[in-house]
Design an enzyme around this catalytic site. Structure first.
Site, short mmCIF file in Angstrom:
data_model
loop_
_atom_site.label_atom_id
_atom_site.label_comp_id
_atom_site.label_asym_id
_atom_site.label_seq_id
_atom_site.Cartn_x
_atom_site.Cartn_y
_atom_site.Cartn_z
N HIS A 217 68.43 92.25 -9.03
CA HIS A 217 67.41 93.31 -9.00
C HIS A 217 65.99 92.77 -8.85
O HIS A 217 65.15 93.36 -8.16
CB HIS A 217 67.53 94.17 -10.28
CG HIS A 217 66.96 95.53 -10.15
ND1 HIS A 217 67.53 96.64 -10.72
CD2 HIS A 217 65.86 96.00 -9.52
CE1 HIS A 217 66.80 97.71 -10.44
NE2 HIS A 217 65.78 97.35 -9.72
N TYR B 266 69.15 101.75 -13.79
CA TYR B 266 68.84 103.18 -13.65
C TYR B 266 69.72 104.07 -14.53
O TYR B 266 69.43 105.25 -14.69
CB TYR B 266 69.04 103.67 -12.20
CG TYR B 266 68.30 102.92 -11.13
CD1 TYR B 266 67.24 102.08 -11.43
CD2 TYR B 266 68.68 103.06 -9.80
CE1 TYR B 266 66.58 101.38 -10.43
CE2 TYR B 266 68.02 102.38 -8.79
CZ TYR B 266 66.98 101.53 -9.12
OH TYR B 266 66.35 100.86 -8.12
N1 LIG Z 1 64.83 97.50 -6.06
C1 LIG Z 1 63.87 98.01 -6.77
O1 LIG Z 1 63.17 97.31 -7.53
C2 LIG Z 1 63.59 99.47 -6.67
C3 LIG Z 1 62.43 100.01 -7.27
C4 LIG Z 1 62.20 101.38 -7.14
C5 LIG Z 1 63.10 102.16 -6.44
N2 LIG Z 1 64.24 101.63 -5.89
C6 LIG Z 1 65.22 102.46 -5.13
O2 LIG Z 1 64.54 103.12 -4.08
C7 LIG Z 1 64.72 104.53 -4.21
C8 LIG Z 1 63.51 105.29 -3.71
O3 LIG Z 1 62.32 104.95 -4.39
P1 LIG Z 1 61.61 105.90 -5.44
O4 LIG Z 1 62.63 106.83 -6.01
O5 LIG Z 1 60.89 105.05 -6.37
O6 LIG Z 1 60.51 106.69 -4.63
P2 LIG Z 1 60.40 107.53 -3.23
O7 LIG Z 1 61.75 107.72 -2.63
O8 LIG Z 1 59.32 106.90 -2.44
O9 LIG Z 1 59.82 108.91 -3.74
C9 LIG Z 1 60.55 109.80 -4.50
C10 LIG Z 1 59.62 110.97 -4.85
O10 LIG Z 1 59.29 111.69 -3.65
C11 LIG Z 1 59.64 113.07 -3.82
N3 LIG Z 1 60.16 113.53 -2.53
C12 LIG Z 1 61.31 113.17 -1.92
N4 LIG Z 1 61.41 113.75 -0.72
C13 LIG Z 1 60.31 114.52 -0.55
C14 LIG Z 1 59.84 115.36 0.49
N5 LIG Z 1 60.55 115.53 1.62
N6 LIG Z 1 58.64 116.01 0.31
C15 LIG Z 1 57.93 115.84 -0.82
N7 LIG Z 1 58.32 115.05 -1.85
C16 LIG Z 1 59.50 114.38 -1.70
C17 LIG Z 1 60.69 113.09 -4.91
O11 LIG Z 1 60.66 114.31 -5.62
P3 LIG Z 1 61.98 115.26 -5.73
O12 LIG Z 1 63.07 114.44 -6.33
O13 LIG Z 1 61.52 116.37 -6.62
O14 LIG Z 1 62.28 115.71 -4.32
C18 LIG Z 1 60.24 111.95 -5.80
O15 LIG Z 1 59.23 112.38 -6.68
C19 LIG Z 1 64.96 104.70 -5.73
O16 LIG Z 1 65.48 105.96 -6.06
C20 LIG Z 1 65.87 103.54 -6.00
O17 LIG Z 1 67.19 103.81 -5.57
C21 LIG Z 1 64.48 100.29 -6.00
#
Ligand SMILES: NC(=O)c1ccc[n+]([C@@H]2O[C@H](COP(=O)([O-])OP(=O)(O)OC[C@H]3O[C@@H](n4cnc5c(N)ncnc54)[C@H](OP(=O)(O)O)[C@@H]3O)[C@@H](O)[C@H]2O)c1
Length: 297
Positions: free
Chosen positions: A121, A59
């Site tokens: 990962h 990241y």
């Molecule tokens: N291990 C892996 O392979 C892997 C893969 C993907 C992700 N991850 C981890 O998991 C974390 C979370 O997953 P993700 O970032 O992919 O997606 P997520 O948390 O499902 O969604 C994030 C999105 O939702 C929006 N959001 C957040 N809170 C909100 C709310 N209360 N109302 C409306 N929209 C909202 C955010 O926008 P804003 O920022 O504008 O609020 C962003 O666009 C990552 O950041 C990372 O640390 C791990």
């Protein structure tokens, strides 16, 4: 670490039951801006109460996470020891030597002395060699717990059959459309804590306007995001919501004052489509894509 809202890993280490994600802090911003955005978001998250921060070498937010933690110590008086920090080894480093080097590099970039959890990962490259290296780092006290990410239950069964330490955590995609119930049951049976990445499916599939979720949210006078987090937390799954918006960061942490009923849980269960919103681990193209992604060590 606060005495409440925690789960205990199978080695006795206590981990917060809700975390904060740092992937793509600002999808459209340039690198420098993304870095500042990530630092501010993590700082706001710590101010809001989160004590579990999720980053990864891939990241490029390890530096921002480290800076936010030092600022939180200076400005908010939150000691490093109260924060549970996770990072991850990228696929090109998933070998014995690569893991030793990758862990050092993650530490160096973050400016931290240790990680509380370090994950492989993706289930790619020499995961057994990398695990031997991470196990050595763990046993020598340099990492407090070790785990994997994106491992299916079949992959996990192979893995634990030929390794000495059962992963403390498996971080997988879990959201209402991709519930992974069989995998979660398997992980529970083996005392492997599940963390949910993309708990909001990154907003795909019009998640925040889903009728069932909105209906349940209305009943408790909370948001759809809070309903999803409760649905995970009540099953012992750690959500890792990501946001860079101060209000949403706060809202997403404020999930402790209501409880979903069995009926609510069953209604949410009915939303499962059994399909990833992002990638299919049965598809060779996914592995090819990950193997070829640009990655600056
Ligand atoms: N291990 C892996 O392979 C892997 C893969 C993907 C992700 N991850 C981890 O998991 C974390 C979370 O997953 P993700 O970032 O992919 O997606 P997520 O948390 O499902 O969604 C994030 C999105 O939702 C929006 N959001 C957040 N809170 C909100 C709310 N209360 N109302 C409306 N929209 C909202 C955010 O926008 P804003 O920022 O504008 O609020 C962003 O666009 C990552 O950041 C990372 O640390 C791990």
């Amino acid at each position: 670490m606060a005495a409440h809202h925690t789960i205990t890993l199978h080695n006795g280490l206590v981990i917060p039951s809700l975390g904060f994600g740092t992937f793509q802090p600002s999808a459209s911003a340039g690198e420098g801006v993304a870095d500042t955005t990530a630092e501010q978001a993590v700082f706001e998250a710590l101010r809001a109460g989160y004590r579990l921060i999720d980053t990864a070498a891939f990241y490029q937010t390890e530096g921002a996470v480290g800076r936010a933690i030092r600022r939180a110590e200076d400005e908010l008086g939150i000691p490093r020891s109260e924060i549970f920090v996770t990072s991850k080894l990228w696929v090109t480093n998933t070998t014995y030597d690569g893991a030793l080097r990758g862990y050092d590099r993650s530490l160096e970039k973050s400016g931290l002395d240790y990680f509380d959890l370090y994950l492989i990962h993706n289930p790619m490259n020499d995961i057994f060699g990398a695990w031997r290296a991470l196990s050595e780092l763990y046993l020598s006290g340099k990492i407090r717990s070790i785990g994997v990410s994106n491992f299916s239950r079949a992959r996990m069964e192979d893995f634990i059959s030929f390794t000495d330490i059962v992963p403390h955590v498996n971080q997988i995609e879990v959201n209402v459309f991709h519930q992974q119930n069989d995998d979660i049951t398997y992980m529970n049976d083996h005392n492997i804590v599940v963390e949910a990445w993309a708990p909001f499916a990154r907003g795909r599939h019009d998640l925040f306007n889903n009728t069932i979720l909105r209906d349940i949210a209305h009943k408790y006078d909370v948001t759809v995001s809070q309903i999803i987090e409760r649905w995970l937390i009540q099953r012992g799954i750690i959500p890792l919501p990501k946001s860079v918006n101060k209000d949403r960061i706060q809202t997403n942490y404020d999930v402790w004052n209501f409880e979903l009923t069995d009926t609510d849980m069953a209604r949410i269960k009915s939303l499962d489509e059994g399909k990833s919103q992002f990638f299919d681990w049965q598809d060779p193209a996914v592995y090819r894509r990950f193997a070829q992604l640009p990655y600056a060590d």
